[in-house]
Write an enzyme that holds these catalytic residues in place. Sequence first.
Site, PDB file in Angstrom:
ATOM      1  N   ALA A  10       0.689  -1.181   0.005  1.00  0.00           N
ATOM      2  CA  ALA A  10      -0.065   0.067   0.122  1.00  0.00           C
ATOM      3  C   ALA A  10       0.754   1.085   0.042  1.00  0.00           C
ATOM      4  CB  ALA A  10      -0.869  -0.244   1.210  1.00  0.00           C
ATOM      5  N   TYR A  56      -0.151 -13.318   2.490  1.00  0.00           N
ATOM      6  CA  TYR A  56       0.056 -12.945   3.985  1.00  0.00           C
ATOM      7  C   TYR A  56       0.418 -13.856   4.915  1.00  0.00           C
ATOM      8  CZ  TYR A  56      -1.996  -8.830   1.607  1.00  0.00           C
ATOM      9  OH  TYR A  56      -2.341  -7.732   0.684  1.00  0.00           O
ATOM     10  N   LYS A  95      -4.558   3.249  11.136  1.00  0.00           N
ATOM     11  CA  LYS A  95      -5.724   3.562  11.689  1.00  0.00           C
ATOM     12  C   LYS A  95      -6.713   3.717  10.615  1.00  0.00           C
ATOM     13  CE  LYS A  95      -5.298   7.474   9.538  1.00  0.00           C
ATOM     14  NZ  LYS A  95      -6.268   7.648   8.359  1.00  0.00           N
TER      15      LYS A  95
END
Length: 328
Positions: A10, A56, A95
């Site tokens: 990301a 993952y 977050k």
Amino acid sequence: MFRWGVLSTAKIGVTAVIPAICDAENGVLAGIASRDLARARAVADRFGAPHAFGSYEDMLASSEIDGVYIPLPTSQHVEWSLKAAEAGKHVLCEKPISLNAGEIDALLSARDKNAVLISEAFMVTYHPQWLKVRELVADGAIGTLRQVQAAFTYFNKDANNMRNQVSLGGGALPDIGVYPTVATRFVTGKEPLRVAASVERDPEFGTDRFASVRADFDGFELTFYVATQLAARQSIVFHGDKGFIEVLAPFNTGKYDHAKITLHNANHSSATEFNFSDVNHYRLEVEAFARAAKGGKAQIFTLEDSVRNQKLIDAIYRADKSGAWETV
């Protein structure tokens, strides 16, 4: 050295957190995971990480990783934080770590059961400018605090961006509404009692694109607005009877402006500036996390903090629906 793994490629990881890990004095970037092995390998090679994982799960099973940073879409934060904890990995998760406070209970249980550290990545709580604001307010530099006013906005109408997708946890409040609430709670050490709010949703995306909030604390109030379709702005002011504090670029130092706070006296006849140059709050965050994970002394953002902050965000949504004050 703490051996970091990063779940996904990301943008926030590649542009901010991975470089901070590479610069940190007590950690190394050990691996990158992606559902596309070639993509993982490309990012790993770019930053000199020795390991690339094509899933993952493979990263979580690796003995070469001590802990993971998770910058996945918000809707996947709880799922993969739990999986990482069950695999015995420490977790620093972007977050918001969840979309409602109740979900964090499972993370608290997993943290305690597996004796791992799980922390929500609020980098602002590690920045010295916020430590200074907290110190000034606690020392009575502005007298009795009565009002906190804040704004955080940007413009993004990209339908493909996760911030504009309800299924991925998009919206203004999950993305940026959490910053005025965390900052106010961090500085004052107090929790809100009740909240009133108005939330506007995008007719196409369904995400909240604008929110105006008033939160009552004991002795003062916080008012703020956040938006995903307004010109970019960040601002926060702590106002007391003997002065007020303005924080320049309070949440994204370097992007919106440099880190500076200004303390004004009661009649606005003098001001004292505090400048914080060459500070990378992402590096301070990952270093503190690694110290704590290794059993050292470090102040981190706890899951208990996450619960309290998310309860306020949850109450904001309830207040919008009810049109009345809601208890936090």
